[in-house]
Design a protein around this motif. Structure first.
Motif, PDB file in Angstrom:
ATOM      1  N   ILE A  76      -7.755  -6.161   0.766  1.00 44.91           N
ATOM      2  CA  ILE A  76      -7.013  -4.909   0.644  1.00 44.91           C
ATOM      3  C   ILE A  76      -5.777  -5.137  -0.214  1.00 44.91           C
ATOM      4  N   LEU A 113      -1.836  -4.127  -0.697  1.00 43.35           N
ATOM      5  CA  LEU A 113      -0.699  -3.606   0.056  1.00 43.35           C
ATOM      6  C   LEU A 113       0.513  -3.506  -0.854  1.00 43.35           C
ATOM      7  N   THR A 171      -1.458   1.003   1.687  1.00 41.44           N
ATOM      8  CA  THR A 171      -2.581   0.479   0.922  1.00 41.44           C
ATOM      9  C   THR A 171      -2.567   1.021  -0.501  1.00 41.44           C
TER      10      THR A 171
END
Length: 216
Positions: free
Chosen positions: A96, A98, A112
């Motif tokens: 992911i 960030l 995100t």
């Protein structure tokens, strides 16, 4: 810094627009798991000192996220590979992106963003919406200044499961997925919390508080 209310509902980042397909997919194989978490870190220093440390995330974030793989994304973002997780024999290794937004009125937010190299086949398997907030509260202490870093996290994960798993009872699939999500967050958040505490106190020549059990 202690009077600002904590909120975990920032506006939707425009950069997430290209990942909406999976979360809105009309597909019975796509399951959504959501949870809310809250905890705190005790820092044995004044809130201004803690804020200065948190503002310089280019140093502590990569050190404290290890052994998870971390790749910088611009000036405030990081691509983070969380590790391999699974349920019912189905496994994914999520990555992911960030973004650590600059402090605003004593509140730090993490959202995100698209991860570098994340486009491709994995986009059809999972999507993550990560919304975290951190607030600094001054705490009463007899010997030295103490700051409590209170954090909250709203996490949503969409996963496209193999068709065979959808043959299992809906309630079992949902409850098992939510249980797994809590385990992942507990494992990663507690490890990151401990490492941030240890890194902060070591970098300032302070004694680190003893480790505490998670509040969730």
């Amino acid at each position: 810094m202690s009077s600002t209310p904590l909120s975990t509902a920032p506006s939707e980042p425009a950069s997430r627009a290209d990942t909406q397909t999976l979360r809105h997919a009309d597909d019975p194989r796509v399951k959504c798991y959501r949870s809310h978490f809250a905890d705190l870190m005790e820092m044995r220093a004044a809130d201004a000192t803690v804020a200065q440390y948190l503002d310089r995330h280019e140093g502590w974030f990569r050190r404290c996220a290890a052994p998870m793989a971390v790749t910088p994304l611009g000036s405030n973002g990081y691509s983070l590979t969380l590790g391999r997780f699974g349920n019912f024999g189905f496994e994914v290794e999520p990555t992911i992106g960030l973004e650590l937004l600059p402090q605003s009125q004593g509140i730090y937010r993490i959202l995100t963003v698209p991860a570098a190299g994340g486009a491709g086949s994995m986009d059809n398997l999972y999507d993550v919406d990560f919304r975290a907030s951190l607030r600094l509260d001054s705490a009463e202490a007899e010997v030295q200044p103490t700051t409590l870093v209170r954090w909250e996290l709203d996490l949503s994960v969409w996963i496209r499961l193999p068709g065979v798993i959808t043959l299992l009872p809906e309630g079992l699939v949902q409850s098992s997925g939510e249980h797994l999500l809590r385990q992942i967050v507990r494992q990663i958040s507690r490890r990151l919390t401990w490492k941030v505490q240890e890194d902060f106190h070591a970098s300032h020549g302070l004694d680190c508080p003893p480790r505490q059990r998670a509040q969730f």
